[in-house]
Design an enzyme around this catalytic site. Structure first.
Site: not given
Length: 273
Positions: A76, A173, A208
């Protein structure tokens, strides 16, 4: 009839985790899927990324749900490659209705306050990559002419500032995930005239591979048993990828047809703490 029958959905970061859950959930509602993933490790990020085998497994799960799928290996961070990959999916499946800009990285536990390369890697993936995804897909929704839904994956760190430790990793982040909210609101305004809705989802920690890996286990080692759930009001340490996928399916479908410009927490009460 499934709610998303005859729709085409693009999902980035589809190789595993949230992206895979979202691909399968959208397929279960009738959508064909353009599944995009880098399928290679990312420099400076301290845990392994999805592989080509992971992306192939996602594709198999979509087919098992009875839907068509095109798998695309693209980063991306590279707009030209992403556009080319999206176009390959459009050529096979048709124009796009739904976009889930899900690809992202984190680097908790890397304490260097001056790691410029790490900072740029995180921002380039989590923020610039989301803008690239919008740029590569919105023209297709407009060409199709029947409106659509764009869903951007942010984080609770895109709404709050808790947990900052002064490191380049955490600054990047939080800044990138806050930036996603700005992209969402700007795009909601830009594309409303085309009946395209744009929203963001804001999970707390999700179980995850981004979190459940050896590096993160070492980061959390030695914490008190309750430490992992200290940020959530409900007594759970993490939500599941399916919880985020359920929110994405709702935002993609007709039951949210007048919801746009909204930041939706999936956070077990994290924002309330």
């Amino acid at each position: 009839m499934a709610e998303l029958e005859n729709c085409v959905a693009v999902i980035t970061g589809a190789g595993r985790g949230q992206g895979r859950s979202e691909a399968v959930a959208l397929a279960a509602e009738g959508a064909d899927i353009i599944a995009i993933d880098r399928c290679a490790d990312v420099e400076h990020i301290p845990y392994p990324m999805a592989t080509k085998e992971d992306l192939a497994e996602t594709a198999d799960l979509v087919r098992a749900a009875g839907r068509r799928v095109v798998s695309v290996v693209a980063d991306v961070r590279n707009l030209a490659d992403l556009r080319a990959g999206v176009q390959s999916g459009i050529d096979e499946l048709g124009e796009i209705d739904i976009v889930v800009a899900n690809a992202g990285v984190v680097a908790m536990g890397l304490p260097d306050p001056d790691d410029e390369e790490l900072y740029r890697t995180i921002v380039d993936t989590n923020l610039n990559g989301v803008w690239h995804t919008i740029a590569a897909t919105a023209p297709s929704i407009i060409r199709k002419g029947r409106g659509g839904s764009i869903i951007l994956t942010s984080s609770m760190q895109g709404l709050i500032g808790r947990g900052g430790d002064g490191s380049a990793a955490m600054f990047a982040y939080a800044a990138s995930k806050h930036g996603v909210v700005g992209l969402m609101r700007s795009a909601a305004n830009a594309y409303a005239q085309h009946n395209i809705r744009v929203n963001s989802v804001h999970p707390t920690g999700v179980a995850t591979p981004m979190i459940m890996n050896e590096h993160m286990a070492n980061v959390f080692a030695g914490s008190a048993p309750s430490a992992a759930m200290a940020g959530n009001l409900l007594p759970v340490p993490f939500v599941e990828a399916q919880d985020v996928a359920d929110a994405v399916v709702w935002l993609a479908g007709p039951k949210s047809r007048y919801i746009t410009g909204t930041a939706l927490p999936v956070d077990a009460g994290n924002a309330v703490m």
